[in-house]
Enzyme design. Structure first.
Site, mmCIF file in Angstrom:
data_model
loop_
_atom_site.group_PDB
_atom_site.id
_atom_site.type_symbol
_atom_site.label_atom_id
_atom_site.label_comp_id
_atom_site.label_asym_id
_atom_site.label_seq_id
_atom_site.Cartn_x
_atom_site.Cartn_y
_atom_site.Cartn_z
ATOM 1 N N TYR A 316 28.271 58.229 72.524
ATOM 2 C CA TYR A 316 28.914 58.107 73.848
ATOM 3 C C TYR A 316 28.921 56.723 74.635
ATOM 4 O O TYR A 316 29.282 56.491 75.642
ATOM 5 C CB TYR A 316 28.490 59.069 75.085
ATOM 6 C CG TYR A 316 27.928 60.540 74.388
ATOM 7 C CD1 TYR A 316 29.054 61.204 74.130
ATOM 8 C CD2 TYR A 316 26.718 60.716 74.465
ATOM 9 C CE1 TYR A 316 29.058 62.609 74.083
ATOM 10 C CE2 TYR A 316 26.557 62.232 74.307
ATOM 11 C CZ TYR A 316 27.681 62.913 73.858
ATOM 12 O OH TYR A 316 27.187 64.516 73.565
ATOM 13 N N CYS A 355 20.077 53.935 58.671
ATOM 14 C CA CYS A 355 21.076 53.372 57.632
ATOM 15 C C CYS A 355 22.395 53.266 58.181
ATOM 16 O O CYS A 355 23.130 53.862 57.452
ATOM 17 C CB CYS A 355 20.751 53.563 56.275
ATOM 18 S SG CYS A 355 19.231 53.417 55.467
ATOM 19 N N GLU A 356 22.701 52.628 59.474
ATOM 20 C CA GLU A 356 23.919 52.824 59.905
ATOM 21 C C GLU A 356 24.011 51.809 61.032
ATOM 22 O O GLU A 356 23.055 51.937 61.902
ATOM 23 C CB GLU A 356 24.500 54.144 60.497
ATOM 24 C CG GLU A 356 24.414 55.576 59.738
ATOM 25 C CD GLU A 356 25.428 56.464 60.218
ATOM 26 O OE1 GLU A 356 26.314 56.010 61.154
ATOM 27 O OE2 GLU A 356 25.320 57.548 59.953
ATOM 28 N N TYR A 384 19.668 66.249 76.501
ATOM 29 C CA TYR A 384 20.547 65.851 75.352
ATOM 30 C C TYR A 384 19.812 64.888 74.356
ATOM 31 O O TYR A 384 20.360 64.066 73.779
ATOM 32 C CB TYR A 384 21.823 65.472 75.778
ATOM 33 C CG TYR A 384 22.539 66.724 76.750
ATOM 34 C CD1 TYR A 384 22.942 67.761 76.103
ATOM 35 C CD2 TYR A 384 22.870 66.208 78.107
ATOM 36 C CE1 TYR A 384 23.366 68.781 76.904
ATOM 37 C CE2 TYR A 384 23.145 67.187 78.796
ATOM 38 C CZ TYR A 384 23.796 68.487 78.246
ATOM 39 O OH TYR A 384 24.304 69.423 79.161
HETATM 40 N N1 LLP Z 1 27.692 74.908 81.411
HETATM 41 C C1 LLP Z 1 28.475 74.621 80.402
HETATM 42 C C2 LLP Z 1 29.539 75.783 80.105
HETATM 43 C C3 LLP Z 1 28.232 73.559 79.583
HETATM 44 O O1 LLP Z 1 29.346 73.272 78.549
HETATM 45 C C4 LLP Z 1 27.381 72.417 80.084
HETATM 46 C C5 LLP Z 1 27.337 71.313 79.227
HETATM 47 C C6 LLP Z 1 26.504 72.786 81.144
HETATM 48 C C7 LLP Z 1 26.782 73.945 81.821
HETATM 49 C C8 LLP Z 1 25.241 71.819 81.490
HETATM 50 O O2 LLP Z 1 26.010 70.633 81.933
HETATM 51 P P1 LLP Z 1 25.001 69.580 82.706
HETATM 52 O O3 LLP Z 1 24.438 70.055 84.051
HETATM 53 O O4 LLP Z 1 23.764 69.360 81.683
HETATM 54 O O5 LLP Z 1 25.703 68.251 82.910
HETATM 55 N N2 LLP Z 1 25.968 65.815 75.063
HETATM 56 C C9 LLP Z 1 26.463 65.507 76.196
HETATM 57 C C10 LLP Z 1 26.536 66.277 77.501
HETATM 58 C C11 LLP Z 1 27.254 67.314 76.903
HETATM 59 C C12 LLP Z 1 27.594 68.742 77.907
HETATM 60 C C13 LLP Z 1 27.818 69.945 77.235
HETATM 61 N N3 LLP Z 1 27.773 71.098 78.181
HETATM 62 C C14 LLP Z 1 25.633 64.118 76.911
HETATM 63 O O6 LLP Z 1 24.407 63.816 76.201
HETATM 64 O O7 LLP Z 1 25.884 63.626 77.766
#
Ligand code: LLP
Length: 427
Positions: A316, A355-356, A384
């Site tokens: 990202y 290796c990227e 994450y």
């Molecule tokens: N509920 C649902 C249906 C979701 O899809 C997500 C996150 C959450 C709750 C929790 O969201 P949060 O409160 O953590 O913002 N990998 C990415 C973020 C992907 C989020 C996926 N869904 C990153 O590292 O920024």
């Protein structure tokens, strides 16, 4: 606020010098602060207290069982997105009555597993999923509670790969079609439409998307009630942003101010699915410098954490603060935005061994002189980070340690080479 702080040019997590943890457990190492985790959870609990919300910790953010248990002991349910996460929630002692299940591609097996334990509700994302739930509920003669996940077509102004509440993404049901679909379950002996679910994206740095989404949701709830549904739950998902670079995350109160009036007006039970807000700033990734290399007119700080440990910068272009665990005494603390030049520093890329050329944790960053063996702290890595880690390039996943005051304990051991080949069949 978090409990990682420099005292006399030494980084501490709560009462423990981070270098001591690196010595004991090795690197790369995820270090979590219990106080910080609970501080952020309590902030949400306090801000939304007037609505007595059910906070369902979003397991995908950081699935470690010790963290899930800590969440449960402090009053959360769980938001799961797969059979594996449901299994984890139950292993952590989660009460199925406080588990909600989202996801666009639930398999029959996963749905059956969730029916077996009778979870609180399914967040339904398509007509096809509804048909499967209808069949299974009839076969099993089992009451099944549903929320329709609505795509409110709101721009959460976050990275395109994590924006979910916008038309054209795979998530949820087009909001204009919800009433028609709801009509098909009205009076069904087993399916009960009990709520509306929305998750707009992540991370979100303004309350506006929530306000706009609620402008869609509130009339929808009224219309569904008029249709005859006993609508009781409003699930606003997660998405609350955190401080990665400076103090850019909004306080929980700001989101509460926008969400609570809608909850009061609709007399719904509020559900929230936060993840990042709770664990994001409660974790750092600690690495050790392997080499410092000058090439092509650039300086590369090569250290032992990589994209397989923390993929967010690669995937990202995410910004994570990085600073030595014991910075040289002549170097001042970095300025808030880390962008303007800092005395006694130079621009470097901080990269890993994979290796990227996409394997970097920071690019063109003002950074003090470091040498082989020095420890670095990569901040805001609690969400994450480990959750998205992999064994790419034959790398063992990092260890995780939880600090509580001046105590610490390993909550996931470092993987071994044998772990890497264990599931393969010809060993
Ligand atoms: N509920 C649902 C249906 C979701 O899809 C997500 C996150 C959450 C709750 C929790 O969201 P949060 O409160 O953590 O913002 N990998 C990415 C973020 C992907 C989020 C996926 N869904 C990153 O590292 O920024």
């Amino acid at each position: 606020m978090d409990h990682f702080h420099y005292t006399g040019h030494v980084l501490y997590c709560e009462g423990v010098p981070v270098a001591e943890l690196a010595e004991s457990y090795g690197t790369p190492l995820f270090v979590y602060s219990k106080k910080t985790l609970l501080h952020h959870l309590h902030q949400l609990q306090r801000a939304f207290a007037p609505a007595e919300p059910l906070i369902c910790y979003s397991i995908k953010t950081n699935p470690n069982l010790a963290i899930c248990r800590l969440m449960r002991e402090n009053g959360t349910g769980f938001d799961v997105t797969s059979g594996g996460e449901l299994f984890r929630a139950l292993q952590a002692g989660g009460n199925p009555e406080r588990i909600v299940f989202a996801g666009v591609g639930k398999t029959d097996r996963e749905i059956t597993e969730a029916l077996d334990v009778d979870i609180l509700m399914f967040n339904v994302e398509s007509e096809g999923e509804l048909a499967v739930l209808r069949d299974l509920s009839e076969q099993r003669r089992q009451q099944v509670r549903l929320a329709f996940r609505v795509n409110p077509d709101v721009d959460p102004k976050t990275h395109t790969k994590t924006a979910t509440g916008k038309r054209g993404t795979k998530f949820g049901l087009d909001w204009e079609r919800v009433e028609k679909l709801a009509n098909t379950v009205l009076g069904h002996p087993y399916l009960k439409l009990t709520g509306i679910h929305m998750h707009l994206g992540s991370p979100i740095y303004s309350t506006e998307p929530y306000r706009t989404a609620l402008e869609r949701a509130v009339p929808l709830i009224e219309a569904l009630r008029e249709q005859g549904h006993d609508l009781h739950y409003l699930n606003m998902g997660g998405g609350f942003g955190i401080h990665y670079r400076k103090q850019e995350g909004l306080p929980a109160d700001a989101f509460a101010e926008v969400i609570l009036p809608a909850v009061e007006y609709t007399r719904c039970q509020l559900l929230l699915e936060p993840g990042r807000f709770i664990v994001g700033n409660a974790g750092i990734l600690v690495s050790r410098v392997l080499f410092v290399k000058d090439a092509g007119g650039k300086r590369f700080v090569i250290q032992d954490a990589a994209m397989n440990d923390l993929i967010r910068p690669t995937l990202y272009d995410a910004f994570h603060r990085i600073w030595p665990v014991e910075p040289p005494s002549e170097v001042p603390a970095p300025p808030e935005d880390y962008e303007s030049p800092i005395p006694h520093t130079r621009l470097v890329d901080i990269v890993g061994p994979v290796c990227e050329s996409g394997d970097f944790l920071a690019r063109d960053r003002w950074f003090p002189e470091v040498k082989r063996g020095d420890l670095l702290a990569i901040f805001s890595a609690g969400a994450y980070g480990m959750a998205m880690s992999s064994n790419y390039n034959g790398r063992c996943r990092a260890a995780e340690v939880l600090v509580d005051g001046d105590k610490h304990r390993l909550i996931r051991r470092r993987e071994t080479y044998h772990d890497l080949i264990r599931p393969e069949l010809e060993v």
